[in-house]
Design a protein around this motif. Sequence first.
Motif, PDB file in Angstrom:
ATOM      1  N   ALA A 278      10.890 -24.538   8.554  1.00 17.23           N
ATOM      2  CA  ALA A 278      10.596 -23.196   7.985  1.00 17.23           C
ATOM      3  C   ALA A 278       9.417 -23.601   7.227  1.00 17.23           C
ATOM      4  O   ALA A 278       8.532 -22.431   6.982  1.00 17.23           O
ATOM      5  CB  ALA A 278      12.015 -22.747   7.693  1.00 17.23           C
ATOM      6  N   VAL A 279       9.595 -24.245   6.431  1.00 14.28           N
ATOM      7  CA  VAL A 279       8.564 -24.557   5.431  1.00 14.28           C
ATOM      8  C   VAL A 279       6.978 -24.744   5.979  1.00 14.28           C
ATOM      9  O   VAL A 279       6.022 -24.084   5.548  1.00 14.28           O
ATOM     10  CB  VAL A 279       8.867 -25.791   4.324  1.00 14.28           C
ATOM     11  CG1 VAL A 279       7.443 -25.993   3.463  1.00 14.28           C
ATOM     12  CG2 VAL A 279      10.000 -25.223   3.377  1.00 14.28           C
ATOM     13  N   PHE A 280       7.098 -25.551   6.871  1.00 11.25           N
ATOM     14  CA  PHE A 280       5.673 -25.894   7.584  1.00 11.25           C
ATOM     15  C   PHE A 280       5.217 -24.443   8.316  1.00 11.25           C
ATOM     16  O   PHE A 280       4.038 -24.104   8.224  1.00 11.25           O
ATOM     17  CB  PHE A 280       5.812 -26.766   8.364  1.00 11.25           C
ATOM     18  CG  PHE A 280       4.609 -27.235   9.211  1.00 11.25           C
ATOM     19  CD1 PHE A 280       3.641 -28.109   8.706  1.00 11.25           C
ATOM     20  CD2 PHE A 280       4.160 -26.504  10.499  1.00 11.25           C
ATOM     21  CE1 PHE A 280       2.593 -28.699   9.346  1.00 11.25           C
ATOM     22  CE2 PHE A 280       2.757 -27.068  10.873  1.00 11.25           C
ATOM     23  CZ  PHE A 280       1.791 -28.073  10.468  1.00 11.25           C
ATOM     24  N   TRP A 281       6.253 -23.668   9.074  1.00 10.42           N
ATOM     25  CA  TRP A 281       5.707 -22.424   9.632  1.00 10.42           C
ATOM     26  C   TRP A 281       5.107 -21.513   8.521  1.00 10.42           C
ATOM     27  O   TRP A 281       4.290 -20.681   8.686  1.00 10.42           O
ATOM     28  CB  TRP A 281       7.182 -21.954  10.006  1.00 10.42           C
ATOM     29  CG  TRP A 281       6.638 -20.588  10.722  1.00 10.42           C
ATOM     30  CD1 TRP A 281       6.256 -20.660  12.152  1.00 10.42           C
ATOM     31  CD2 TRP A 281       6.793 -19.220  10.520  1.00 10.42           C
ATOM     32  NE1 TRP A 281       5.963 -19.032  12.474  1.00 10.42           N
ATOM     33  CE2 TRP A 281       6.539 -18.388  11.305  1.00 10.42           C
ATOM     34  CE3 TRP A 281       7.588 -18.797   9.496  1.00 10.42           C
ATOM     35  CZ2 TRP A 281       6.464 -16.893  11.261  1.00 10.42           C
ATOM     36  CZ3 TRP A 281       7.751 -17.319   9.145  1.00 10.42           C
ATOM     37  CH2 TRP A 281       7.038 -16.618   9.968  1.00 10.42           C
ATOM     38  N   PHE A 282       6.002 -21.372   7.127  1.00  7.95           N
ATOM     39  CA  PHE A 282       5.390 -20.491   6.456  1.00  7.95           C
ATOM     40  C   PHE A 282       4.085 -21.013   5.765  1.00  7.95           C
ATOM     41  O   PHE A 282       3.127 -20.221   5.430  1.00  7.95           O
ATOM     42  CB  PHE A 282       6.373 -20.577   4.694  1.00  7.95           C
ATOM     43  CG  PHE A 282       7.666 -19.546   5.410  1.00  7.95           C
ATOM     44  CD1 PHE A 282       7.325 -18.002   5.736  1.00  7.95           C
ATOM     45  CD2 PHE A 282       8.771 -20.022   5.437  1.00  7.95           C
ATOM     46  CE1 PHE A 282       8.287 -17.335   5.585  1.00  7.95           C
ATOM     47  CE2 PHE A 282       9.992 -19.030   5.451  1.00  7.95           C
ATOM     48  CZ  PHE A 282       9.664 -17.616   5.792  1.00  7.95           C
ATOM     49  N   GLY A 283       3.878 -22.371   5.836  1.00  4.48           N
ATOM     50  CA  GLY A 283       2.497 -22.865   5.408  1.00  4.48           C
ATOM     51  C   GLY A 283       1.502 -22.503   6.241  1.00  4.48           C
ATOM     52  O   GLY A 283       0.392 -22.106   5.919  1.00  4.48           O
TER      53      GLY A 283
ATOM     54  N   LEU B 139       4.907 -28.363   2.303  1.00  3.89           N
ATOM     55  CA  LEU B 139       6.064 -29.415   2.607  1.00  3.89           C
ATOM     56  C   LEU B 139       6.053 -30.459   1.248  1.00  3.89           C
ATOM     57  O   LEU B 139       7.157 -30.698   0.669  1.00  3.89           O
ATOM     58  CB  LEU B 139       5.377 -30.231   3.495  1.00  3.89           C
ATOM     59  CG  LEU B 139       5.697 -29.815   5.281  1.00  3.89           C
ATOM     60  CD1 LEU B 139       4.968 -30.736   5.894  1.00  3.89           C
ATOM     61  CD2 LEU B 139       6.941 -29.415   5.408  1.00  3.89           C
ATOM     62  N   LEU B 140       4.916 -30.531   0.729  1.00  2.00           N
ATOM     63  CA  LEU B 140       4.820 -31.266  -0.700  1.00  2.00           C
ATOM     64  C   LEU B 140       5.621 -30.556  -1.883  1.00  2.00           C
ATOM     65  O   LEU B 140       6.827 -31.406  -2.514  1.00  2.00           O
ATOM     66  CB  LEU B 140       3.514 -31.773  -1.129  1.00  2.00           C
ATOM     67  CG  LEU B 140       3.489 -32.447  -2.591  1.00  2.00           C
ATOM     68  CD1 LEU B 140       4.159 -33.851  -2.191  1.00  2.00           C
ATOM     69  CD2 LEU B 140       2.045 -32.709  -2.844  1.00  2.00           C
ATOM     70  N   VAL B 141       5.581 -29.164  -1.779  1.00  2.00           N
ATOM     71  CA  VAL B 141       6.103 -28.535  -2.869  1.00  2.00           C
ATOM     72  C   VAL B 141       7.696 -28.230  -2.614  1.00  2.00           C
ATOM     73  O   VAL B 141       8.333 -28.474  -3.559  1.00  2.00           O
ATOM     74  CB  VAL B 141       5.663 -27.113  -2.945  1.00  2.00           C
ATOM     75  CG1 VAL B 141       6.330 -26.014  -3.726  1.00  2.00           C
ATOM     76  CG2 VAL B 141       4.200 -27.294  -3.437  1.00  2.00           C
ATOM     77  N   ALA B 142       8.079 -28.295  -1.295  1.00  2.00           N
ATOM     78  CA  ALA B 142       9.584 -28.167  -1.033  1.00  2.00           C
ATOM     79  C   ALA B 142      10.199 -29.557  -1.106  1.00  2.00           C
ATOM     80  O   ALA B 142      11.374 -29.641  -1.720  1.00  2.00           O
ATOM     81  CB  ALA B 142       9.679 -27.981   0.651  1.00  2.00           C
ATOM     82  N   SER B 143       9.449 -30.698  -1.084  1.00  2.00           N
ATOM     83  CA  SER B 143      10.030 -31.928  -1.268  1.00  2.00           C
ATOM     84  C   SER B 143      10.230 -32.435  -2.948  1.00  2.00           C
ATOM     85  O   SER B 143      11.192 -32.828  -3.287  1.00  2.00           O
ATOM     86  CB  SER B 143       8.888 -32.982  -0.912  1.00  2.00           C
ATOM     87  OG  SER B 143       8.824 -33.150   0.693  1.00  2.00           O
ATOM     88  N   LEU B 144       9.160 -31.958  -3.730  1.00  2.00           N
ATOM     89  CA  LEU B 144       9.188 -32.003  -5.183  1.00  2.00           C
ATOM     90  C   LEU B 144      10.414 -31.049  -5.525  1.00  2.00           C
ATOM     91  O   LEU B 144      10.936 -31.506  -6.534  1.00  2.00           O
ATOM     92  CB  LEU B 144       7.780 -31.645  -5.758  1.00  2.00           C
ATOM     93  CG  LEU B 144       6.950 -32.743  -5.325  1.00  2.00           C
ATOM     94  CD1 LEU B 144       5.391 -32.240  -6.137  1.00  2.00           C
ATOM     95  CD2 LEU B 144       7.178 -34.004  -6.243  1.00  2.00           C
ATOM     96  N   ALA B 145      10.657 -29.818  -5.063  1.00  2.00           N
ATOM     97  CA  ALA B 145      11.638 -28.938  -5.471  1.00  2.00           C
ATOM     98  C   ALA B 145      13.034 -29.409  -5.255  1.00  2.00           C
ATOM     99  O   ALA B 145      13.655 -29.337  -6.191  1.00  2.00           O
ATOM    100  CB  ALA B 145      11.402 -27.526  -4.877  1.00  2.00           C
TER     101      ALA B 145
END
Length: 174
Positions: A125-130, A159-165
């Motif tokens: 989902a995150v990649f799709w939004f990116g 993806l990086l922001v999701a990982s950090l979150a």
Amino acid sequence: MKAKRKLLIFLVLLFIIFGFYGAAQAVCPVCTVAAAGGLGISRYFGVDDFITAIWIGGLCLSVTAWGWNYLKKKGKLNSVTGFFVLFLVYFSALIPIYKLNYIGVPANTIWGIDKILFGTVVGTAVFWFGALANTLLKKRNGGKVYFPLQKVAIPMIFLLVASLAYYIYCKCVY
């Protein structure tokens, strides 16, 4: 402090490796090895399986999009072939991880859901939004990118922001 350093090194390596994915045009067997190997390496560095799975989900969606683009160029993309590519990519990435007994471990869950499966869905989902954000940025700029490799960088940043979150969430909750 040691765990933070390992996470930072791992994320930088992931960003560098995935930053070149547009030129590589890898196929499913390569991605399968990358996903399973990446999970093993990330465990060695102490990275949470959910964070690794976020990147696996992004990788799977990216490879699926390559397959769809290839079929579209050949005039063979339809709902059946599109679903087949989607299924094949995710199946070939997740089955080896399942066979290694990384999926289905009762203690490896978040909110009662397997971290690897849930992380893969979140990463997709995150990649799709990116990718959608990149499309919107290009449209806003008259069909041109704002900077070189924007198509690669924007989804990777998501993806990086999701990982950090998630990492910050874990530090606050646990």
